[in-house]
Scaffold this motif. Structure first.
Motif, short mmCIF file in Angstrom:
data_model
loop_
_atom_site.label_atom_id
_atom_site.label_comp_id
_atom_site.label_asym_id
_atom_site.label_seq_id
_atom_site.Cartn_x
_atom_site.Cartn_y
_atom_site.Cartn_z
N ASP A 187 0.83 -1.20 0.00
CA ASP A 187 0.00 0.00 0.00
C ASP A 187 0.87 1.26 0.00
OD1 ASP A 187 -2.29 -1.52 0.05
OD2 ASP A 187 -2.47 -1.48 2.24
N SER A 188 1.97 1.19 0.73
CA SER A 188 2.89 2.33 0.79
C SER A 188 4.31 1.82 0.63
CB SER A 188 2.73 3.05 2.14
OG SER A 188 3.73 4.00 2.30
N GLN A 226 6.84 3.36 3.06
CA GLN A 226 6.72 2.85 4.42
C GLN A 226 7.31 1.44 4.53
OE1 GLN A 226 2.70 2.77 5.89
NE2 GLN A 226 3.38 2.96 8.01
#
Length: 152
Positions: A51-52, A55
């Motif tokens: 998703d990221s 991150q």
């Protein structure tokens, strides 16, 4: 031909206790596991579809950096450096909540939690034993200094 065995010199360091080697091995394995996990997170952040991605990549780098702490502690323990006991203790204390989280999960993570808890408790026990403290050259509170250091 005669075979001579070398007698230990009076200045030779005493043999390294097996408990220090055990704790160094545990710390080394924990550090290696963290580094491998961090590399996996980093690769999945770069090649996978997280998703990221940023991150995931930062998480991987952080876990790799955290894995270096027990690796340095393991090396220090093998070399009998007194400073290495602190990072080894901290690593084991941090492993206990991780083990608790694994124990409260489902499936194959429960045995992993049992193993991690047993390993962390074993290492903690070995690190706080007076014989280990003495072998690392750490002076305990209230201990009398050696006669050699009283003159200084």
């Amino acid at each position: 031909m005669s075979t001579q065995q070398n007698a230990p010199s009076p200045l030779a360091e005493p043999a390294k206790p097996a408990r220090i080697t055990l704790v160094a091995a545990i710390s080394g394995l924990e550090g290696a596991a963290l580094v491998i996990g961090g590399i996996y997170m980093l690769v999945m952040g770069l090649l996978g579809r997280p998703d990221s991605p940023e991150q995931a990549e930062m998480g991987g780098l952080t876990v790799i950096a955290l894995g270096l702490i027990p690796l340095f502690a393991a090396r220090g323990l093998l070399l009998r450096r007194s400073w290495s006991r602190g990072p080894a203790l901290i690593t084991q204390i941090i492993a206990l909540p991780v083990a608790w989280t694994l124990l409260r999960s489902h499936g194959a993570l429960i045995p992993a939690g049992i193993v991690l808890a047993a390993v962390a408790l074993t290492a903690l026990y070995q690190l706080v034993r007076p014989a280990t403290i003495d072998a690392l050259g750490i002076r305990r509170p209230g201990a009398t200094p050696d006669a050699d250091t009283e003159d200084a």
